[in-house]
Write a protein that holds these residues in place. Structure first.
Motif, PDB file in Angstrom:
ATOM      1  N   VAL A  87      -6.730   2.541   3.729  1.00 47.58           N
ATOM      2  CA  VAL A  87      -6.818   1.186   4.725  1.00 47.58           C
ATOM      3  C   VAL A  87      -7.356   1.677   5.872  1.00 47.58           C
TER       4      VAL A  87
ATOM      5  N   ASP B  73      -2.454   5.180   2.402  1.00 47.75           N
ATOM      6  CA  ASP B  73      -2.614   4.694   3.747  1.00 47.75           C
ATOM      7  C   ASP B  73      -3.905   4.787   4.310  1.00 47.75           C
TER       8      ASP B  73
ATOM      9  N   VAL C 259       4.029   5.151  -2.360  1.00 46.85           N
ATOM     10  CA  VAL C 259       3.587   6.600  -2.173  1.00 46.85           C
ATOM     11  C   VAL C 259       2.350   6.559  -3.317  1.00 46.85           C
TER      12      VAL C 259
ATOM     13  N   MET D  33       0.799  -1.295   0.027  1.00 46.73           N
ATOM     14  CA  MET D  33      -0.123  -0.073   0.092  1.00 46.73           C
ATOM     15  C   MET D  33       0.878   1.250  -0.075  1.00 46.73           C
ATOM     16  N   ARG D  34       1.848   1.034   0.696  1.00 49.61           N
ATOM     17  CA  ARG D  34       2.364   2.253   0.829  1.00 49.61           C
ATOM     18  C   ARG D  34       3.080   2.747  -0.428  1.00 49.61           C
TER      19      ARG D  34
ATOM     20  N   ILE E 273       6.945  -0.723  -6.353  1.00 52.66           N
ATOM     21  CA  ILE E 273       6.053  -1.804  -6.183  1.00 52.66           C
ATOM     22  C   ILE E 273       4.951  -1.712  -7.472  1.00 52.66           C
TER      23      ILE E 273
ATOM     24  N   THR F  78      10.238   4.696  -3.719  1.00 51.80           N
ATOM     25  CA  THR F  78       8.638   4.479  -3.016  1.00 51.80           C
ATOM     26  C   THR F  78       7.778   3.903  -3.846  1.00 51.80           C
TER      27      THR F  78
ATOM     28  N   ALA G  40      -4.709  -5.189   1.207  1.00 55.86           N
ATOM     29  CA  ALA G  40      -3.597  -4.664   2.276  1.00 55.86           C
ATOM     30  C   ALA G  40      -4.590  -4.332   3.518  1.00 55.86           C
TER      31      ALA G  40
END
Lengths: 437, 291
Positions: A245, A242, A4, A1-2, A57, A54, A275
């Protein structure tokens, strides 16, 4: 998730940085129209996605989807017998590096086109490069629109493709007319909510409140209390990163069920539901042009081939799908018009169609965005989405929606605009290549 | 309206609970060893990932609390022995060094776990909410748990500092370091143990915060900032500074967010703290070292 996440977080600063890096001092005499000599038997295509940093992913998954498409195209004989040679650069999630690498791809590697970028910040930092050196960029992310560049083709969704049918659908099918808007505090949610408010007004629904949380905010008790206080019967969320979630989890823990007050959003994908724990998302709605569960033969085989190449646990999402089909669009365009940039921009890519996993898609001749399908998904207990509605036909991209910006659109088929854009660089006052409308 | 206001006060209490848990470790290290641990947020992050691992291996949060405490305390030990012990007397360097440690931790964790967040579940026991009023929002159990845990942490810390021989030495060192060392107290060892204890508390904070969101690499920063605010406002003169600062900030933030909105709420709290520093330069419970 993170990761960015998403889109234009740093839009402002990105643009500023891009301006700094490339502003005024760029040697425009250096290579305005580089002859794109094709040495050898390959066609070079740049791939510009961060493999570190960042946002690595999500960008790695785009990179993978594009490589998969290139591999398939080559296995099927390439483009008119010529193989595609991917030239891979890693901009490390740094906005300024994107611009450097784009310049290198165009000037040193002399690539025919570049597939790349994820955030709006990175796109805006490379656009001046593509416009100055007349390169071709294909950009796969959904974004806030209101942009048009001769040198960029946008294959992700713009807001009208995700919102215009979503709001009437909520009124008609969920029978809900009291909306509370919550978003992250930056450009994408604010622009999206502007459109959403116009849509609410059109269908006679009520705007019960609008609130923004700082990026990365994860404490939503007050917001949830405000939602309860407002009497809203559904929530329209444009939270990113973030916050998604945290919000879904705390919403559920506070006693709200998806039956009572569903969350409707154009952002939450399979990745976020995984997530947060799928049970927290179950029953809420997402509007997107692609879900992994889309039931087309093309999608089944796409998901299958992707998993075969990259691992059975991989999930596919809308942006990856766009990365995948834009590679095919580019290959078809090169086959049609050759590798010269202006030929690609004015003949090859506009109007190009492909049978993508989401259904047949087409690049709009006028505004360089892409006709896509609209879908509404209801999150399941396993993190995937049940598709509860699909548009009857693909939706025209409209970077400036009519109900907010009447008569505003860009039109690269307009002869006077083309004449202006084709003028030699020295006579060109508007260096950017974008149009004033 | 009154229902919402009442819920809002309760929510403020919940936020204050999280603040106490997050700030306690930082405050204790700063209060005794005089080091502002800029890597505090990253210590919390490591605690959160520890909880995520425990979760993945089939454990629940009650197991991950002690495990995260131990893991991050050991991390604190390594950092203290490896870096901090050489530069205690140079506050500026400790700032820089711990800041660097924070960056190293983030990058390392990114290497190990990737940038994708890890999900952490609540134990079934804490799933759900108390129905104070008939219609939602209800008050989630986890907020109650956070408040209770905050009180437990303060009580345990109070006991250690004021009811044990070790605590007596700690307070001696804090009052007058050179005199304490003249009297034969091993101040280096006290510093080390306190650093470990404070780090361990950061680990606990990570383990209990992760379930309300997810364990993510960059989660530490916002908790660092909030913890600094608590310390600046509350002061480290005695233990009361932590709950006082947390309570004021938590309630102010939630009530202002309720009255205006979240962004303005945070803004006003920052402004209020700047003014508060002008009135209480050492925090509400600041103290003067005896010389």
């Amino acid at each position: 998730m993170r990761k960015v996440r998403r889109r234009s977080f740093l839009q402002g600063s990105g643009a500023a940085l891009g301006g700094l890096v490339l502003g005024g001092g760029a040697p425009f005499y250096f290579a305005r129209n580089i002859a794109k000599a094709q040495e050898g038997d390959t066609i070079k295509v740049g791939i510009l996605h961060s493999l570190s940093g960042t946002i690595a992913i999500i960008e790695t998954s785009l990179h993978n989807a594009e490589l998969l498409a290139i591999e398939e195209i080559n296995a099927a004989g390439g483009i008119n017998g010529k193989m595609i040679e991917p030239v891979i650069e890693d901009p490390q999630s740094l906005v300024q590096v994107f611009a450097e690498k784009a310049k290198k791809l165009i000037l040193n590697d002399k690539v025919t086109a570049v597939l790349g970028c994820y955030t709006s910040a990175s796109r805006q930092s490379v656009l001046p490069v593509f416009e100055e050196y007349n390169g071709v960029l294909l950009y796969p992310t959904l974004y806030e629109a209101q942009e048009c560049s001769k040198n960029c083709f946008y294959t992700g969704a713009v807001p009208n493709q995700q919102l215009d049918d979503f709001e009437p659908w909520i009124v008609a099918n969920l029978d809900r007319k009291k909306c509370y808007m919550i978003g992250s505090n930056y450009i994408y949610p604010k622009e999206t909510n502007r459109e959403w408010k116009a849509l609410l007004e059109k269908s006679g629904a009520e705007n019960m409140g609008e609130e923004y949380a700082p990026l990365g905010h994860t404490e939503f008790s007050t917001v949830i209390n405000n939602i309860a206080n407002s009497g809203a019967d559904y929530v329209f969320s444009t939270l990113v990163g973030d916050s998604i979630v945290a919000f879904y989890k705390q919403f559920k823990q506070s006693g709200f069920t998806a039956e009572d007050v569903p969350i409707c959003t154009p952002i939450t994908t399979e990745q976020e539901t995984a997530a947060m724990g799928a049970e927290n998302a179950a029953g809420h709605y997402t509007s997107f042009n692609y879900f992994q569960t889309v039931d087309t033969p093309e999608n089944k085989s796409f998901v299958e081939r992707y998993k075969a190449k990259y691992g059975a646990n991989e999930v596919t999402n809308a942006v990856m799908e766009a990365a995948y089909f834009q590679t095919y669009l580019l290959a078809q365009a090169i086959a049609k018009s050759g590798t010269e940039a202006d030929a690609l921009i004015f003949e090859g890519l506009p109007g190009q169609e492909f049978n993508a996993p989401q259904g047949p898609v087409k690049i709009d001749e006028k505004n360089h965005h892409t006709w896509l399908w609209a879908r509404i998904g209801k999150a399941r207990e396993d993190g995937q989405f049940d598709i509860v509605w699909t548009s009857k036909e693909r939706i025209r991209p409209d970077p400036w929606v009519d109900y907010l910006y009447p008569n505003k659109d860009c039109d690269f088929t307009n002869q006077s605009v083309l004449d202006r854009l084709k003028k030699p660089w020295s006579e060109e006052k508007n260096r950017s290549g974008t149009m004033d409308i | 309206m009154w229902q919402q206001l009442f819920m809002q006060c309760l929510n403020g209490l919940g936020v204050a609970g999280i603040l106490v848990i997050a700030a306690a470790g930082l405050a204790i290290i700063f209060g005794v060893a005089g080091v502002i641990n800029m890597a505090h947020g990253q210590f919390i992050m490591v605690g959160a990932y520890t909880a995520a691992l425990v979760d993945e291996l089939g454990g629940n949060m009650f197991m991950s609390i002690p495990i995260a405490f131990v893991v991050v305390a050991l991390l604190g030990l390594i950092v203290e022995r490896g870096v901090i012990q050489w530069i205690y007397d140079r506050p500026l360097e400790t700032l820089l060094a711990t800041w660097g440690v924070g960056i190293i931790l983030e990058v390392t964790m990114k290497f190990i776990f990737g940038t994708l967040g890890r999900k952490v579940d609540w134990p079934d026991l804490l799933d759900g909410s108390i129905r104070i009023f008939a219609r939602p929002p209800h008050f989630p159990y986890y907020r109650v748990f956070h408040v209770v845990l905050a009180i437990v942490i303060l009580a345990v810390t109070f006991y250690i500092l004021y009811r044990t021989r070790f605590g007596l030495k700690v307070r001696t060192v804090r009052r007058n370091r050179s005199m304490a060392s003249c009297l034969g107290i091993d101040t280096a060892k006290i510093d080390m143990l306190i650093f470990m204890y404070g780090s361990g508390l950061a680990g606990i904070a990570g383990a209990v915060i992760a379930p309300i969101k997810a364990a993510t690499i960059d989660m530490g920063f916002s908790y660092s900032v909030n913890s600094y605010m608590v310390i600046v406002l509350g002061g480290v003169g005695n233990l009361l500074g932590i709950p006082t600062g947390s309570f004021l900030i938590g309630e102010a933030e939630t009530l202002l967010a309720f009255r205006y909105n979240t962004v303005i709420g945070q803004l006003l709290v920052f402004i209020a703290i700047v003014i508060a520093i002008r009135v209480f330069p050492r925090g509400i419970f600041g103290y003067q070292e005896r010389r």
